[in-house]
Design an enzyme around this catalytic site. Structure first.
Site, PDB file in Angstrom:
ATOM      1  N   GLU A 262       2.230 -35.737  96.266  1.00 55.12           N
ATOM      2  CA  GLU A 262       3.267 -35.147  95.404  1.00 55.12           C
ATOM      3  C   GLU A 262       2.640 -34.773  94.072  1.00 55.12           C
ATOM      4  O   GLU A 262       1.887 -35.562  93.486  1.00 55.12           O
ATOM      5  CB  GLU A 262       4.409 -36.136  95.174  1.00 55.12           C
ATOM      6  CG  GLU A 262       5.472 -35.636  94.185  1.00 55.12           C
ATOM      7  CD  GLU A 262       6.588 -36.652  93.960  1.00 55.12           C
ATOM      8  OE1 GLU A 262       6.885 -37.420  94.896  1.00 55.12           O
ATOM      9  OE2 GLU A 262       7.151 -36.670  92.838  1.00 55.12           O
ATOM     10  N   GLU A 267       8.346 -32.924  84.743  1.00 53.61           N
ATOM     11  CA  GLU A 267       9.594 -33.673  84.746  1.00 53.61           C
ATOM     12  C   GLU A 267       9.980 -33.911  83.293  1.00 53.61           C
ATOM     13  O   GLU A 267       9.121 -34.164  82.450  1.00 53.61           O
ATOM     14  CB  GLU A 267       9.446 -35.005  85.469  1.00 53.61           C
ATOM     15  CG  GLU A 267       9.160 -34.893  86.958  1.00 53.61           C
ATOM     16  CD  GLU A 267       8.973 -36.253  87.596  1.00 53.61           C
ATOM     17  OE1 GLU A 267       9.857 -36.673  88.357  1.00 53.61           O
ATOM     18  OE2 GLU A 267       7.936 -36.893  87.317  1.00 53.61           O
TER      19      GLU A 267
END
Length: 381
Positions: A262, A267
């Site tokens: 990932e 974010e």
């Protein structure tokens, strides 16, 4: 047995030092070998050198004191490699030379194979040296996100919900994602919503790109939500994850997370909207143990304007040796890829806003709705 092509040469590069001693710089000797799958091994040596520097494709620069380095090219082609040997800590005296190599056994092609049907030509796109645009969405249309390019992932991945104690359901409704006025809007809102018998009090959208890529550059220009409790993300997963409800299913494998790898390109912290995170998650190929690495930086650290009022460019540059995550072309974090990290398989892009959870944190009672707005998404190889 691996067969190697070996090319050895010695370049005598003598400069007069601008100093009292008028000493001459030592000769720089360079040897290299070409291995399998785009591998090159370089050995540089110079008497009294204190540091060596190597410059490869895509402005990847590495330094060490040994003079030995391995590098893997992802694409076939001809390349120029720069090699330096420095003779003082301030790097004022040095020798330099270039190596011209042809890589014929890398996994990728020297030029990307472009399917013109995947290119949105509705506006000009950024040109990067050594890259070709291979897939994009400029969002210059109205209505639902293009079903040719995007998949709504709305089926909960386990237990009627999602990971990280998130509190939303995802939907494929226009209420939660639509395109207008040249941008994609992903809307997180407070409302009662039940799916498969599981009731949640928030809804949002989670989009999967129907294009996947091994190595290259991804650019996403976006404006982020300002409400506390929102957790927007621009990220990738390996197509071999086999996750329930995603676009790829088990067509490319079913290794699960974190074995698929990932890459969190961006974010945003749910409680401090000026904080941005770039993070890598994987499972060690040797031991199978979970591993991660990332950094958190503020808009002050990155020297950028407010991310909730302004659009910014969130990018990933991915090569066989290194992954860089950038904000407005300023480095957020980077990871060198070793033999035990699974970042050697195709990934697809995800765009979503989660509510609450590990990074979203507490959702204020006053929250009603908020959005992440995306100007464009572009893949380059």
């Amino acid at each position: 047995m691996t067969r190697y092509l070996k090319h050895s040469f010695i370049v005598l590069f003598i400069l007069s030092l601008v100093s009292c001693s008028k000493e001459k710089i030592a000769e720089l000797k360079v040897e290299y070998t070409l291995g399998e799958n785009g591998l090159i091994n370089i050995l540089a040596a110079a008497d009294n050198a204190v540091l060596y520097r190597f410059s490869f494709a895509n402005d990847e620069v590495f330094e060490n004191t040994t003079g030995s380095i391995n590098y893997t090219y992802g694409n076939k082609g001809s390349y120029t490699i720069g090699v330096w040997s420095f003779f003082d800590q301030n790097q004022n005296s040095y020798s330099y030379q270039t190596i011209e190599v042809t890589i014929s056994n890398a996994s990728g092609n020297s030029t990307a194979v472009i399917d013109e049907s995947l290119i949105d030509n509705s506006e000009e796109t950024t040109i990067y040296t050594g890259y070709e645009l291979v897939w994009n969405d400029e969002f210059n249309y109205e209505g639902e996100p293009s079903t040719v390019k995007w998949h709504h992932q709305y089926i909960p991945i386990f237990g009627g919900g999602w990971a990280n104690n998130e509190r939303q359901h995802y939907t494929e409704r226009l209420d939660n994602s639509y395109v207008s006025d040249g941008t994609l809007k992903i809307i997180a809102k407070r409302e009662d919503y039940t799916y498969e018998g599981s009731r949640k009090t928030f809804t949002s959208a989670r989009l999967n790109s129907k294009f996947n890529m091994l190595y290259g550059r991804i650019d996403v220009r976006a404006k982020l939500p300002q409400s506390e409790g929102t957790w927007p993300a621009i990220w990738t997963l390996g197509t071999n994850i086999g996750e329930r409800g995603n676009y790829y299913g088990t067509r490319f494998g079913d290794v699960g997370w974190p074995n698929c790898g990932e890459i969190d390109i961006m974010e945003q912290n749910g409680s401090n909207k000026d904080q941005l995170l770039g993070t890598f998650h994987w499972a060690n190929k040797g031991s199978g143990e979970y591993a991660s690495y990332g950094l958190t930086k503020t808009i002050e650290n990155l020297n950028i304007s407010n991310v909730t009022d302004n659009f910014h460019l969130y990018s990933m540059i991915w090569t066989p040796n290194l992954i860089k995550l950038l904000v407005d072309d300023t480095l957020l974090v980077q990871l060198g890829i070793g033999t035990n990290a699974p970042f050697d398989n195709p990934h697809y892009l995800l765009l979503n806003i989660a509510m609450g959870g590990t990074l979203g944190g507490t959702i204020p009672n006053s929250f009603s709705e908020d959005s992440m707005e995306i100007d464009y998404v572009r893949f380059y190889q």
